[in-house]
Design a protein around this motif. Structure first.
Motif, PDB file in Angstrom:
ATOM      1  N   CYS A  72     -37.398  25.401 -35.126  1.00 30.33           N
ATOM      2  CA  CYS A  72     -36.804  25.935 -36.363  1.00 30.33           C
ATOM      3  C   CYS A  72     -36.004  27.204 -36.090  1.00 30.33           C
ATOM      4  CB  CYS A  72     -37.881  26.176 -37.420  1.00 30.33           C
ATOM      5  SG  CYS A  72     -38.708  24.672 -37.970  1.00 30.33           S
TER       6      CYS A  72
ATOM      7  N   THR B 240     -30.800  21.481 -37.478  1.00 32.23           N
ATOM      8  CA  THR B 240     -29.800  22.546 -37.421  1.00 32.23           C
ATOM      9  C   THR B 240     -28.394  21.957 -37.520  1.00 32.23           C
ATOM     10  OG1 THR B 240     -29.031  24.482 -36.167  1.00 32.23           O
ATOM     11  CG2 THR B 240     -29.725  22.570 -34.879  1.00 32.23           C
TER      12      THR B 240
ATOM     13  N   CYS C   9     -37.612  20.824 -38.783  1.00 32.90           N
ATOM     14  CA  CYS C   9     -36.295  21.444 -38.984  1.00 32.90           C
ATOM     15  C   CYS C   9     -35.173  20.707 -38.281  1.00 32.90           C
ATOM     16  CB  CYS C   9     -36.321  22.893 -38.476  1.00 32.90           C
ATOM     17  SG  CYS C   9     -37.445  23.965 -39.387  1.00 32.90           S
TER      18      CYS C   9
ATOM     19  N   SER D 241     -34.337  20.463 -34.505  1.00 33.15           N
ATOM     20  CA  SER D 241     -34.646  21.814 -34.034  1.00 33.15           C
ATOM     21  C   SER D 241     -36.158  22.018 -34.106  1.00 33.15           C
ATOM     22  CB  SER D 241     -33.929  22.862 -34.889  1.00 33.15           C
ATOM     23  OG  SER D 241     -34.270  24.166 -34.446  1.00 33.15           O
TER      24      SER D 241
ATOM     25  N   TYR E 196     -30.191  26.283 -40.518  1.00 33.94           N
ATOM     26  CA  TYR E 196     -31.302  25.340 -40.439  1.00 33.94           C
ATOM     27  C   TYR E 196     -31.707  24.838 -41.812  1.00 33.94           C
ATOM     28  CZ  TYR E 196     -31.464  27.555 -35.922  1.00 33.94           C
ATOM     29  OH  TYR E 196     -31.107  28.035 -34.694  1.00 33.94           O
TER      30      TYR E 196
ATOM     31  N   GLY F 132     -35.296  23.320 -43.227  1.00 28.42           N
ATOM     32  CA  GLY F 132     -36.694  23.075 -42.909  1.00 28.42           C
ATOM     33  C   GLY F 132     -37.329  22.243 -44.007  1.00 28.42           C
TER      34      GLY F 132
END
Length: 133
Positions: free
Chosen positions: A27, A41, A39, A24, A106, A108
């Protein structure tokens, strides 16, 4: 879940794309993390297990969970020449939406600049030693 990450460009060292995660780059457009964190997901109902898989995978690479809170884990890795590298993993989702298992969530990842063990060592030293002989 597979334990060997695939190659993932742009992420912190040792962090790859594990099975069950999708990259992702933005993010999710949340928490102003685009460009500041790497990030992945997954559905909210699976992100806890995915976070545990990332921690387990990073432990095989010398990273240790050293602290954090409910949605954040701080990891450290000792450097060969002394000191430590640091990284954070943060779990989040869009809290303006109803938290259902299918909602995108998510993880990160971002490195912590400097030697994180140097700050720890300085914090552990007593402020003053009042003993006299």
């Amino acid at each position: 879940m597979q334990s060997t990450p695939q190659t993932a460009q742009g992420g912190p060292a040792d962090v790859g794309l594990l099975s069950g995660a999708e990259l992702s780059p933005d993010c999710g457009g949340l928490n102003n993390l685009a460009g500041r964190a790497w990030c992945v997901t997954a559905p909210l109902g699976q992100v806890g297990a995915l976070a545990e898989a990332y921690i387990a995978d990073l432990e095989t690479k010398g990273w240790l969970a050293a602290g954090g809170d409910e949605n954040r884990v701080v990891l450290i890795k000792r450097r060969e020449g002394g000191g430590c590298d640091g990284m954070q993993m943060v779990a989040f989702y869009d809290t303006s939406k109803v938290a259902v298992a299918e909602l995108p969530a998510y993880l990160g990842f971002a490195t912590i600049p400097g030697d994180v063990c140097a700050a720890q060592a300085a914090a552990e030293k007593p402020a003053s030693d009042t003993s006299t002989q």
